[in-house]
Design a protein around this motif. Structure first.
Motif, PDB file in Angstrom:
ATOM      1  N   LYS A   8       0.927  -1.072   0.183  1.00 44.34           N
ATOM      2  CA  LYS A   8       0.086   0.095  -0.049  1.00 44.34           C
ATOM      3  C   LYS A   8       0.735   1.478  -0.108  1.00 44.34           C
ATOM      4  N   ILE A   9       0.513   2.329  -0.847  1.00 41.24           N
ATOM      5  CA  ILE A   9       1.391   3.555  -1.011  1.00 41.24           C
ATOM      6  C   ILE A   9       0.745   4.369  -0.047  1.00 41.24           C
ATOM      7  N   LEU A  10       1.337   4.723   1.180  1.00 43.53           N
ATOM      8  CA  LEU A  10       0.944   5.702   2.213  1.00 43.53           C
ATOM      9  C   LEU A  10       1.103   7.082   1.576  1.00 43.53           C
ATOM     10  N   THR A  11       2.151   7.627   1.377  1.00 48.08           N
ATOM     11  CA  THR A  11       2.489   8.815   0.868  1.00 48.08           C
ATOM     12  C   THR A  11       3.510   8.824  -0.444  1.00 48.08           C
ATOM     13  N   VAL A  12       3.458   9.914  -1.263  1.00 47.98           N
ATOM     14  CA  VAL A  12       4.301  10.242  -2.470  1.00 47.98           C
ATOM     15  C   VAL A  12       4.731  11.606  -2.339  1.00 47.98           C
ATOM     16  N   GLU A  13       6.105  11.844  -2.037  1.00 44.21           N
ATOM     17  CA  GLU A  13       6.679  13.444  -2.068  1.00 44.21           C
ATOM     18  C   GLU A  13       7.567  13.487  -3.176  1.00 44.21           C
ATOM     19  N   THR A  14       7.792  14.564  -3.459  1.00 43.49           N
ATOM     20  CA  THR A  14       8.866  14.945  -4.380  1.00 43.49           C
ATOM     21  C   THR A  14      10.184  15.235  -3.350  1.00 43.49           C
ATOM     22  N   ALA A  15      11.232  14.196  -3.525  1.00 43.48           N
ATOM     23  CA  ALA A  15      12.284  14.545  -2.747  1.00 43.48           C
ATOM     24  C   ALA A  15      13.516  15.515  -3.441  1.00 43.48           C
ATOM     25  N   ALA A  16      13.574  15.307  -4.814  1.00 42.62           N
ATOM     26  CA  ALA A  16      14.437  16.258  -5.589  1.00 42.62           C
ATOM     27  C   ALA A  16      14.159  16.647  -6.877  1.00 42.62           C
ATOM     28  N   LYS A  17      14.564  17.501  -7.595  1.00 50.26           N
ATOM     29  CA  LYS A  17      14.134  17.925  -8.900  1.00 50.26           C
ATOM     30  C   LYS A  17      15.293  18.497  -9.559  1.00 50.26           C
ATOM     31  N   SER A  18      15.327  18.159 -10.867  1.00 51.60           N
ATOM     32  CA  SER A  18      16.276  18.620 -11.791  1.00 51.60           C
ATOM     33  C   SER A  18      15.634  19.082 -13.293  1.00 51.60           C
ATOM     34  N   LYS A  19      16.399  19.524 -14.180  1.00 51.40           N
ATOM     35  CA  LYS A  19      15.752  19.749 -15.598  1.00 51.40           C
ATOM     36  C   LYS A  19      15.174  18.351 -16.051  1.00 51.40           C
ATOM     37  N   LEU A  20      15.935  17.552 -15.907  1.00 49.75           N
ATOM     38  CA  LEU A  20      15.514  15.940 -16.448  1.00 49.75           C
ATOM     39  C   LEU A  20      14.735  15.191 -15.548  1.00 49.75           C
ATOM     40  N   ILE A  23      12.935  13.198  -8.378  1.00 51.86           N
ATOM     41  CA  ILE A  23      12.989  11.959  -7.663  1.00 51.86           C
ATOM     42  C   ILE A  23      11.913  11.865  -6.402  1.00 51.86           C
ATOM     43  N   GLU A  24      11.172  10.856  -6.328  1.00 53.44           N
ATOM     44  CA  GLU A  24      10.089  10.715  -5.378  1.00 53.44           C
ATOM     45  C   GLU A  24      10.315   9.825  -4.249  1.00 53.44           C
ATOM     46  N   SER A  25       9.774  10.257  -3.177  1.00 56.71           N
ATOM     47  CA  SER A  25       9.805   9.373  -2.039  1.00 56.71           C
ATOM     48  C   SER A  25       8.649   8.884  -1.737  1.00 56.71           C
ATOM     49  N   LEU A  26       8.444   7.284  -1.533  1.00 52.65           N
ATOM     50  CA  LEU A  26       7.351   6.756  -1.426  1.00 52.65           C
ATOM     51  C   LEU A  26       7.439   5.931  -0.077  1.00 52.65           C
ATOM     52  N   ASP A  27       6.525   6.074   0.693  1.00 47.47           N
ATOM     53  CA  ASP A  27       6.328   5.603   2.005  1.00 47.47           C
ATOM     54  C   ASP A  27       5.282   4.244   1.818  1.00 47.47           C
ATOM     55  N   LEU A  28       5.809   3.042   1.953  1.00 49.97           N
ATOM     56  CA  LEU A  28       5.141   1.680   1.450  1.00 49.97           C
ATOM     57  C   LEU A  28       4.743   1.003   2.868  1.00 49.97           C
ATOM     58  N   GLU A  29       3.649   0.246   2.736  1.00 51.50           N
ATOM     59  CA  GLU A  29       3.283  -0.657   3.848  1.00 51.50           C
ATOM     60  C   GLU A  29       2.902  -2.073   3.022  1.00 51.50           C
ATOM     61  N   PHE A  30       3.944  -2.779   3.358  1.00 54.02           N
ATOM     62  CA  PHE A  30       3.899  -4.192   2.729  1.00 54.02           C
ATOM     63  C   PHE A  30       2.821  -5.157   3.516  1.00 54.02           C
ATOM     64  N   SER A  31       2.070  -5.920   2.917  1.00 54.87           N
ATOM     65  CA  SER A  31       0.949  -7.001   3.380  1.00 54.87           C
ATOM     66  C   SER A  31       1.294  -7.555   4.798  1.00 54.87           C
ATOM     67  N   ASN A  32       2.613  -7.740   4.945  1.00 57.98           N
ATOM     68  CA  ASN A  32       3.116  -8.307   6.145  1.00 57.98           C
ATOM     69  C   ASN A  32       3.080  -7.179   7.438  1.00 57.98           C
ATOM     70  N   GLY A  33       2.847  -5.836   7.164  1.00 57.74           N
ATOM     71  CA  GLY A  33       2.763  -4.873   8.178  1.00 57.74           C
ATOM     72  C   GLY A  33       4.138  -3.807   8.147  1.00 57.74           C
ATOM     73  N   VAL A  34       5.058  -4.440   7.420  1.00 59.69           N
ATOM     74  CA  VAL A  34       6.471  -3.825   7.329  1.00 59.69           C
ATOM     75  C   VAL A  34       6.376  -2.503   6.622  1.00 59.69           C
ATOM     76  N   LYS A  35       6.773  -1.289   7.012  1.00 55.66           N
ATOM     77  CA  LYS A  35       6.777  -0.185   6.348  1.00 55.66           C
ATOM     78  C   LYS A  35       8.154   0.279   5.951  1.00 55.66           C
ATOM     79  N   ARG A  36       8.228   0.773   4.488  1.00 55.59           N
ATOM     80  CA  ARG A  36       9.711   1.196   4.192  1.00 55.59           C
ATOM     81  C   ARG A  36       9.379   2.423   3.199  1.00 55.59           C
TER      82      ARG A  36
END
Length: 190
Positions: A8-20, A23-36
């Motif tokens: 499950k995607i909990l949040t998506v945020e822009t971590a950095a941006k260039s001309k090209l 980079i997004e940062s995604l907070d995820l929760e896996f089916s076993n409850g582990v968050k990364r």
């Protein structure tokens, strides 16, 4: 084999941006409850193409092009982005005309590949191209690309060539070898 349930995607945020790149940062929760938290390049929405052009004489056509990532001139197959409104075949033909001064009449899709799927979502269609004819379009390269002819019957040596190290080009060559071996064999048995 059991199919994994997508995290499950909990949040998506822009971590950095260039001309090209973004980079997004995604907070995820896996089916076993582990968050990364994972980081990825945001989708550009554009596909890419790479072509393995082969002449009537059985020569592969490659380009030697400066690669900023390795800070070296690398040997590989012509490639580029698919422009808005183009099919992958149209883009492949345009890129050939821009990079090697030849168009093609036959575009055989070998495979759609993804580079580093943990970080990128961009797709590239690999083509074998036959029926080459002279036609040049102006490209966006900062300098003319050196076109290298390599006999297909020596393509195994190309796989071990020091300057031929891009994974997508290696995959394209191996898929072209397999396709041509299969179709040459089936043409001999017909």
């Amino acid at each position: 084999m059991a199919k994994n349930k997508k995290p499950k995607i909990l949040t998506v945020e822009t971590a950095a941006k260039s001309k090209l790149f973004t980079i997004e940062s995604l907070d995820l929760e896996f089916s076993n409850g582990v968050k990364r938290t994972y980081e990825r390049m945001r989708r550009s929405g554009r596909e890419a193409v790479m072509m393995v052009p082969i002449t009537e004489n059985g020569d592969l056509l490659l380009v030697r092009e400066y690669a900023a990532g390795t800070e070296e001139y690398e040997l590989g197959f012509p490639k580029g982005l698919v422009d808005l409104g183009e099919t992958p075949e149209d883009a492949a033909n345009r890129e050939l005309k821009e990079e090697i001064g030849l168009g093609g009449t036959t575009f055989i899709p070998l495979k759609k590949v993804v580079l580093a799927p943990s970080y990128f979502s961009s797709e590239m269609t690999l083509f074998l191209v036959e029926g080459l004819y002279p036609e040049t379009l102006e490209g966006d390269e900062p300098e003319p690309l050196e076109v290298i002819r390599w006999p297909f019957n020596q393509s195994d040596e190309l796989l071990s060539h020091m300057d031929f190290s891009e994974a997508r080009s290696i995959a394209a060559l191996m898929l072209a070898q397999r396709y041509l071996a299969k179709n040459t064999l089936s043409n001999k048995t017909d």
